[in-house]
Enzyme design. Sequence first.
Site, mmCIF file in Angstrom:
data_model
loop_
_atom_site.group_PDB
_atom_site.id
_atom_site.type_symbol
_atom_site.label_atom_id
_atom_site.label_comp_id
_atom_site.label_asym_id
_atom_site.label_seq_id
_atom_site.Cartn_x
_atom_site.Cartn_y
_atom_site.Cartn_z
ATOM 1 N N ARG A 63 0.822 -1.218 0.000
ATOM 2 C CA ARG A 63 0.000 0.000 0.000
ATOM 3 C C ARG A 63 0.855 1.266 0.000
ATOM 4 O O ARG A 63 0.477 2.275 -0.601
ATOM 5 C CB ARG A 63 -0.914 -0.015 1.229
ATOM 6 N N HIS A 97 22.013 -20.220 5.094
ATOM 7 C CA HIS A 97 23.013 -19.177 4.879
ATOM 8 C C HIS A 97 22.701 -18.544 3.530
ATOM 9 O O HIS A 97 22.832 -19.189 2.478
ATOM 10 C CB HIS A 97 24.418 -19.774 4.875
ATOM 11 N N ASP A 98 22.300 -17.274 3.540
ATOM 12 C CA ASP A 98 21.803 -16.674 2.311
ATOM 13 C C ASP A 98 22.888 -16.463 1.264
ATOM 14 O O ASP A 98 22.650 -16.651 0.067
ATOM 15 C CB ASP A 98 21.082 -15.353 2.610
ATOM 16 N N SER A 143 31.375 -13.107 3.745
ATOM 17 C CA SER A 143 30.006 -12.731 3.371
ATOM 18 C C SER A 143 29.753 -11.240 3.505
ATOM 19 O O SER A 143 29.113 -10.615 2.656
ATOM 20 C CB SER A 143 29.001 -13.504 4.234
ATOM 21 N N THR A 181 0.652 30.933 19.556
ATOM 22 C CA THR A 181 1.577 30.240 20.448
ATOM 23 C C THR A 181 0.744 29.517 21.490
ATOM 24 O O THR A 181 -0.218 30.077 22.025
ATOM 25 C CB THR A 181 2.555 31.219 21.126
ATOM 26 N N GLN A 192 35.018 -7.302 10.179
ATOM 27 C CA GLN A 192 34.316 -8.115 9.178
ATOM 28 C C GLN A 192 33.125 -7.343 8.628
ATOM 29 O O GLN A 192 32.532 -7.744 7.646
ATOM 30 C CB GLN A 192 33.864 -9.453 9.766
ATOM 31 N N SER A 228 -17.958 7.367 6.246
ATOM 32 C CA SER A 228 -18.955 6.380 5.837
ATOM 33 C C SER A 228 -20.318 6.688 6.435
ATOM 34 O O SER A 228 -21.341 6.217 5.925
ATOM 35 C CB SER A 228 -18.506 4.975 6.264
ATOM 36 N N SER A 280 19.329 -8.901 10.972
ATOM 37 C CA SER A 280 17.872 -9.052 10.888
ATOM 38 C C SER A 280 17.176 -7.713 11.070
ATOM 39 O O SER A 280 16.148 -7.440 10.428
ATOM 40 C CB SER A 280 17.385 -10.055 11.941
ATOM 41 N N GLU A 323 18.340 -4.708 10.189
ATOM 42 C CA GLU A 323 18.502 -3.868 9.001
ATOM 43 C C GLU A 323 17.680 -4.369 7.819
ATOM 44 O O GLU A 323 17.270 -3.564 6.973
ATOM 45 C CB GLU A 323 19.980 -3.787 8.624
ATOM 46 N N ARG A 324 17.445 -5.666 7.732
ATOM 47 C CA ARG A 324 16.628 -6.197 6.640
ATOM 48 C C ARG A 324 15.216 -5.614 6.672
ATOM 49 O O ARG A 324 14.551 -5.513 5.635
ATOM 50 C CB ARG A 324 16.546 -7.722 6.724
#
Length: 436
Positions: free
Chosen positions: A4, A68-69, A96, A142, A214, A265, A309, A311-312
């Site tokens: 949406r 493991h992606d 990775s 104000t 890493q 409505s 996870s 950040e995904r």
Amino acid sequence: MIERYTLPEMGRVWSDAHKYELWCRVETLVLEAHAKAGTVPADVVEPVRAAPPPTPERVAEIEATTQHDVIAFLSAWADNTRPREAAAYVHFGMTSSDLLDTALAVQLVEATDILLAKADALVAALRDHGLAHRDTLRVGRTHGIHGEPDVWGHRVADFAFAMARSRDRLRRARAAVGVCAISGAVGTYSNIDPEVERYVAAELGLTPADVSTQVVIRDGISEWVSTLAIMATVCEAIALEVRHGQRTEVRELWEPFGKGQKGSSAMPHKKNPIISERLAGMARIVRAQVVPVLEGIPLWHERDISHSSTERIALPDAAIALDYMLNLTHRLVTGLVVDAERMRANLESTGGLIYTSTVLLELVNAGMSRDDEAYPLVQRAAMETWETGTPFRETLRTQAAAAGLTLDEARLDEVCRPERYVERLDGVFQRLAALS
């Protein structure tokens, strides 16, 4: 983000199909760099480059087993490579996160460029709207209470500059996330030459990381999502002003209301500020991503995946939601109906109470002490106006006469002229006109 609120261009950036295209691009560039250096056979590059990206469905099928992606991706892509043996050198010397963080940087830059273009358009719309209403008198409020005369263009100018600053922050944040890191297992380049990182960064338009373990530490990504949250909240500030202006008791502003649109409505008379309310709700979604992403800065030693996870979800949702918000806010501003007559009526509705601050100063200039004489006199007159509805000029005369003071009516005529209060805004509108 649900469909949406996902616009096609931004949705494409965060799609799995595009992610795997980027992964192929990064891996191919690494392979090219190795081949140029003589680290891997030169004849493996073209078969790998020609191999089509794997489908999201195929990667998911393999990942169900591997858990493991990246390995699932590499396996699926190898299946598309002819001859398959050429894929043996893909991911050579990498870990990775070299792939994940570098491809993510490209996605973040792509998403940022979409947002910046829309922010530019919104700044221009706010600028033009503000300039069009530089003489549209309204009351400044104000705490929600009438203060002094103002013009609508002044309020809009505030939003325009806030959005411009937000856009400029996003430009800086683009550099913070446009970082390439291809440095191996714990970031020591043990099995990969730093020249590979430099080559890939240059090809992708990124900056090599100053240092990585890493992973690239998440301060830059945190800056980026925080910047998105600020921009979303500026959109909400615009929406809140419209919501207040559209209240029945105020009726100064109206959202665009299309032919065939329904407000309720149950109640056919309703014209609700649904655009502004939707913006307020979506700003919460963008802000909600800030703390989870910030918590990705502290990781265990050289790396863990507690940030992954988060950040995904957080990064696509923040970008997609803000993209939608910028689009919607532009529609709101360009379609906004401003009732100048109602603004003027509201400005005059308190019977002149909006002039008390300058009347106070006039009495001080006439020789009265501010705290002991002038302020109490003006306040008594104002309170009488509040309670009885008698115009302020009349209650002021009564209080002044009781204090043995004769008012300069000609001077009061000037003091009670609303245009007088906005005469010094020319500099604001000159700066607004120059805003780009």
